[in-house]
Write a protein that holds these residues in place. Structure first.
Motif, PDB file in Angstrom:
ATOM      1  N   GLN A  63       0.829  -1.197   0.000  1.00 52.34           N
ATOM      2  CA  GLN A  63       0.000   0.000   0.000  1.00 52.34           C
ATOM      3  C   GLN A  63       0.869   1.254   0.000  1.00 52.34           C
ATOM      4  N   VAL A  64       0.374   2.286  -0.663  1.00 53.05           N
ATOM      5  CA  VAL A  64       1.051   3.576  -0.717  1.00 53.05           C
ATOM      6  C   VAL A  64       0.078   4.629  -0.221  1.00 53.05           C
ATOM      7  N   ILE A  65       0.530   5.490   0.651  1.00 53.98           N
ATOM      8  CA  ILE A  65      -0.305   6.596   1.120  1.00 53.98           C
ATOM      9  C   ILE A  65       0.053   7.818   0.287  1.00 53.98           C
ATOM     10  N   LEU A  66      -0.966   8.385  -0.373  1.00 55.98           N
ATOM     11  CA  LEU A  66      -0.741   9.595  -1.153  1.00 55.98           C
ATOM     12  C   LEU A  66      -0.767  10.794  -0.220  1.00 55.98           C
ATOM     13  N   PRO A  67       0.152  11.740  -0.402  1.00 52.10           N
ATOM     14  CA  PRO A  67       0.163  12.922   0.464  1.00 52.10           C
ATOM     15  C   PRO A  67      -1.182  13.658   0.432  1.00 52.10           C
ATOM     16  N   LYS A  68      -1.550  14.215   1.578  1.00 50.24           N
ATOM     17  CA  LYS A  68      -2.845  14.883   1.735  1.00 50.24           C
ATOM     18  C   LYS A  68      -3.047  15.992   0.708  1.00 50.24           C
ATOM     19  N   ALA A  69      -2.006  16.773   0.435  1.00 50.40           N
ATOM     20  CA  ALA A  69      -2.133  17.880  -0.519  1.00 50.40           C
ATOM     21  C   ALA A  69      -2.543  17.374  -1.900  1.00 50.40           C
ATOM     22  N   ILE A  70      -2.008  16.243  -2.311  1.00 51.16           N
ATOM     23  CA  ILE A  70      -2.358  15.671  -3.617  1.00 51.16           C
ATOM     24  C   ILE A  70      -3.791  15.160  -3.593  1.00 51.16           C
ATOM     25  N   ARG A  71      -4.170  14.435  -2.532  1.00 51.96           N
ATOM     26  CA  ARG A  71      -5.543  13.917  -2.434  1.00 51.96           C
ATOM     27  C   ARG A  71      -6.555  15.061  -2.463  1.00 51.96           C
ATOM     28  N   GLU A  72      -6.269  16.129  -1.732  1.00 50.62           N
ATOM     29  CA  GLU A  72      -7.186  17.266  -1.692  1.00 50.62           C
ATOM     30  C   GLU A  72      -7.248  17.964  -3.044  1.00 50.62           C
ATOM     31  N   HIS A  73      -6.094  18.169  -3.682  1.00 53.75           N
ATOM     32  CA  HIS A  73      -6.066  18.830  -4.984  1.00 53.75           C
ATOM     33  C   HIS A  73      -6.847  18.037  -6.027  1.00 53.75           C
ATOM     34  N   ARG A  74      -6.720  16.724  -5.985  1.00 52.44           N
ATOM     35  CA  ARG A  74      -7.411  15.849  -6.938  1.00 52.44           C
ATOM     36  C   ARG A  74      -8.842  15.528  -6.511  1.00 52.44           C
ATOM     37  N   ARG A  75      -9.201  15.923  -5.287  1.00 53.17           N
ATOM     38  CA  ARG A  75     -10.517  15.614  -4.709  1.00 53.17           C
ATOM     39  C   ARG A  75     -10.738  14.100  -4.650  1.00 53.17           C
ATOM     40  N   TRP A  76      -9.693  13.398  -4.234  1.00 52.17           N
ATOM     41  CA  TRP A  76      -9.754  11.941  -4.067  1.00 52.17           C
ATOM     42  C   TRP A  76     -10.034  11.653  -2.599  1.00 52.17           C
ATOM     43  N   SER A  77     -11.239  11.221  -2.300  1.00 50.23           N
ATOM     44  CA  SER A  77     -11.618  10.899  -0.928  1.00 50.23           C
ATOM     45  C   SER A  77     -11.466   9.389  -0.720  1.00 50.23           C
ATOM     46  N   PRO A  78     -11.536   8.933   0.538  1.00 54.33           N
ATOM     47  CA  PRO A  78     -11.437   7.494   0.785  1.00 54.33           C
ATOM     48  C   PRO A  78     -12.457   6.738  -0.059  1.00 54.33           C
ATOM     49  N   GLY A  79     -12.032   5.657  -0.666  1.00 54.61           N
ATOM     50  CA  GLY A  79     -12.908   4.851  -1.503  1.00 54.61           C
ATOM     51  C   GLY A  79     -12.828   5.186  -2.986  1.00 54.61           C
ATOM     52  N   THR A  80     -12.124   6.280  -3.321  1.00 55.51           N
ATOM     53  CA  THR A  80     -11.969   6.639  -4.729  1.00 55.51           C
ATOM     54  C   THR A  80     -11.244   5.512  -5.447  1.00 55.51           C
ATOM     55  N   ARG A  81     -11.808   5.060  -6.555  1.00 52.57           N
ATOM     56  CA  ARG A  81     -11.200   3.982  -7.333  1.00 52.57           C
ATOM     57  C   ARG A  81     -10.216   4.592  -8.322  1.00 52.57           C
ATOM     58  N   LEU A  82      -8.996   4.058  -8.347  1.00 50.14           N
ATOM     59  CA  LEU A  82      -7.942   4.573  -9.207  1.00 50.14           C
ATOM     60  C   LEU A  82      -7.483   3.514 -10.195  1.00 50.14           C
ATOM     61  N   ILE A  83      -7.155   3.954 -11.391  1.00 56.61           N
ATOM     62  CA  ILE A  83      -6.554   3.085 -12.395  1.00 56.61           C
ATOM     63  C   ILE A  83      -5.046   3.214 -12.225  1.00 56.61           C
ATOM     64  N   VAL A  84      -4.360   2.086 -12.127  1.00 54.80           N
ATOM     65  CA  VAL A  84      -2.903   2.064 -11.978  1.00 54.80           C
ATOM     66  C   VAL A  84      -2.322   1.610 -13.305  1.00 54.80           C
ATOM     67  N   GLU A  85      -1.476   2.453 -13.884  1.00 59.16           N
ATOM     68  CA  GLU A  85      -0.939   2.169 -15.205  1.00 59.16           C
ATOM     69  C   GLU A  85       0.584   2.297 -15.170  1.00 59.16           C
ATOM     70  N   GLU A  86       1.272   1.255 -15.609  1.00 62.56           N
ATOM     71  CA  GLU A  86       2.735   1.321 -15.683  1.00 62.56           C
ATOM     72  C   GLU A  86       3.131   2.030 -16.963  1.00 62.56           C
ATOM     73  N   THR A  87       4.026   3.000 -16.843  1.00 58.43           N
ATOM     74  CA  THR A  87       4.523   3.738 -17.998  1.00 58.43           C
ATOM     75  C   THR A  87       6.039   3.629 -18.045  1.00 58.43           C
ATOM     76  N   THR A  88       6.641   4.137 -19.092  1.00 56.94           N
ATOM     77  CA  THR A  88       8.105   4.098 -19.181  1.00 56.94           C
ATOM     78  C   THR A  88       8.746   4.999 -18.129  1.00 56.94           C
ATOM     79  N   ASP A  89       8.000   6.017 -17.649  1.00 55.36           N
ATOM     80  CA  ASP A  89       8.531   6.929 -16.640  1.00 55.36           C
ATOM     81  C   ASP A  89       8.230   6.508 -15.210  1.00 55.36           C
ATOM     82  N   GLY A  90       7.368   5.534 -15.015  1.00 53.63           N
ATOM     83  CA  GLY A  90       7.000   5.125 -13.670  1.00 53.63           C
ATOM     84  C   GLY A  90       5.587   4.584 -13.636  1.00 53.63           C
ATOM     85  N   VAL A  91       4.836   4.989 -12.610  1.00 53.85           N
ATOM     86  CA  VAL A  91       3.469   4.517 -12.431  1.00 53.85           C
ATOM     87  C   VAL A  91       2.542   5.725 -12.469  1.00 53.85           C
ATOM     88  N   LEU A  92       1.460   5.599 -13.205  1.00 50.54           N
ATOM     89  CA  LEU A  92       0.470   6.663 -13.350  1.00 50.54           C
ATOM     90  C   LEU A  92      -0.801   6.249 -12.637  1.00 50.54           C
TER      91      LEU A  92
END
Length: 90
Positions: free
Chosen positions: A15-44
């Motif tokens: 598990q990874v905890i996203l910093p609060k500032a990012i969660r608030e900026h993106r309006r991602w609240s608990p339970g938000t479903r995210l798509i995890v995509e591997e890219t050549t630069d990292g993880v999106l």
């Protein structure tokens, strides 16, 4: 939001905890479903759409209307009226 570099730690459960500032900026609240995509630069991470994408052919005719067709001007006025009712609150 500035692209300030922030770090986090991967837990033993993967598990990874996203910093609060990012969660608030993106309006991602608990339970938000995210798509995890591997890219050549990292993880999106992207918010999963609430609804699956559809084509016009898939949804055409779903809302039945038996009256005369509305003009573009009538549709524009109806949308403008809705915005006046919803957002012109003093």
């Amino acid at each position: 939001m500035a692209n300030a570099r922030q770090t986090t730690v991967l837990s033993t459960k993967g598990q990874v905890i996203l910093p609060k500032a990012i969660r608030e900026h993106r309006r991602w609240s608990p339970g938000t479903r995210l798509i995890v995509e591997e890219t050549t630069d990292g993880v999106l991470l992207r918010r999963e759409p609430a609804l699956e994408p559809t084509t016009l052919d898939q949804v055409s005719g779903m809302l039945k209307y038996d009256g005369p067709p509305a003009t573009v001007e009538e549709m524009d006025e109806a949308v403008a009226e809705m915005f006046r009712r919803e957002y012109d609150r003093d």
